[in-house]
Design an enzyme around this catalytic site. Structure first.
Site, PDB file in Angstrom:
ATOM      1  CB  CYS A 116      26.058  26.937  47.194  1.00 25.27           C
ATOM      2  SG  CYS A 116      25.143  25.392  47.386  1.00 25.27           S
ATOM      3  CG  HIS A 252      27.536  26.609  43.580  1.00 27.35           C
ATOM      4  ND1 HIS A 252      28.188  25.565  44.183  1.00 27.35           N
ATOM      5  CD2 HIS A 252      26.208  26.292  43.603  1.00 27.35           C
ATOM      6  CE1 HIS A 252      27.303  24.666  44.557  1.00 27.35           C
ATOM      7  NE2 HIS A 252      26.096  25.075  44.218  1.00 27.35           N
ATOM      8  CG  ASN A 282      25.818  21.337  44.315  1.00 23.37           C
ATOM      9  OD1 ASN A 282      26.589  21.795  45.146  1.00 23.37           O
ATOM     10  ND2 ASN A 282      24.682  21.927  43.995  1.00 23.37           N
TER      11      ASN A 282
END
Length: 325
Positions: A116, A252, A282
């Site tokens: 990420c 993020h 996500n």
């Protein structure tokens, strides 16, 4: 000696798979419900790649969108960097497949896996290559097919993730837009976020699932809230800036509750925070550039705005970048 950035973003392109997986559909797959998912994560739906659609396919389509929307050329790029932790293969790299598809001569290719945090790494590597004089133009692509490794019997993870790709073109410019960066990691906690490949253990801890994504959600949440505010403060100090100088915070997009908690810890308004997980979930390294693309589409970001990008996740890794748009 201070090193001054010499690279600037020319444009962004995006690809989102056609299939939408809504919370109501997930209710039929695992024991959960729409209200609980929205309250805990902020996610309402996510995009899912087709069964025959992989990270390289999405990366290529994001580049095609970049070219068509921005009237740009990539036949002269010096490097292609793809950030992903879900590559089609161990080899060839996704970046090589992109290069082959577009037939770009005399360009280097590399995949970069920092999960990420990957997009931040990819952008900083690109800026370093341009600033050093090695490259003049670089294509950075964040492409993730996370649905390929999600366990759809695990309600704690399958509600979170989606697939997406974003392509960014950087070019040498005497007025560079990179104002500062910061990275750190803690491999002793690597077993918090895992997906097996050749080995089925991490830090001598046996993984329960093979080739499927696993994470210790509660422990990761605690780690993020403790360490990311410190990292953001370090990044600002390295850049000789304060939060008052920042127009947009782009973390993020792990989940909304986590982002709200970070904003509260650093005392930064949530309405000046750009996220992408509500409609896309996500998307790992693609979540930050996806949030930027979304904000550009909504004409939120203006020329000269300062953006604080901050990624965190598997590795464990975290790090940030401040861009002047």
């Amino acid at each position: 000696m201070e090193i001054i950035s010499k690279s600037k973003v020319l444009g962004l392109g995006t690809y989102l798979p056609d299939r939408r997986l809504t919370n109501h559909e997930l209710e039929k797959m695992v024991e959960t419900n729409d209200q609980w998912i929205v309250r805990r994560t902020g996610v309402k739906e996510r995009r899912i790649a087709a069964s025959d659609e992989f990270t390289s396919d999405m990366a290529i389509k994001a580049v095609e969108n970049l070219l068509s929307k921005n009237n740009l050329l990539i036949n002269d790029v010096d490097m292609i960097i793809v950030t992903t932790f879900t590559p089609d293969h161990l080899t060839p790299s996704v970046a090589s497949l992109v290069q082959g598809y577009f037939g770009i001569d005399n360009t280097g290719t590399m995949d970069l896996n920092s999960v990420c945090t990957g997009f931040i790494y990819g952008m900083c590597v690109a800026d370093s290559l341009i600033t050093s004089g090695h490259s003049n133009k670089i294509l950075v692509i964040a492409s993730e097919a996370v649905s390929k490794i999600v366990d759809y019997t695990d309600r704690s993870t399958c509600i979170l993730f989606g697939d997406a790709a974003v392509a960014v073109l950087l070019e040498r410019n005497e007025k560079g837009s990179f104002l500062g960066s910061y990275f750190t990691s803690d491999g002793k906690l690597a077993n918090y976020v895992t997906c097996s490949n050749l080995s089925n253990s991490v830090n001598e801890q046996k993984l329960e699932k093979q080739r499927l994504f696993q994470q210790e959600g509660r422990l990761l949440y605690e780690y993020v809230l403790k360490n990311i505010p410190i990292g953001i403060d370090t990044l600002l100090k390295k850049s000789n800036l304060t939060l008052e100088d920042i127009d947009w915070f782009v973390p993020h997009s792990a989940n909304l509750r986590m982002i709200e908690a970070i904003c509260k810890r650093i005392d930064f308004p949530i309405d000046k925070t750009l996220i992408s997980n509500e409609l896309y979930g996500n998307t790992s390294s693609a979540s930050i550039p996806l949030a930027i693309w979304k904000a550009l589409e909504e004409t939120k970001i203006k020329a000269g705005d300062k953006l604080l990008l901050y990624g965190f996740g598997g590795g464990l890794t975290h790090g940030g970048l401040i861009l002047e748009w």
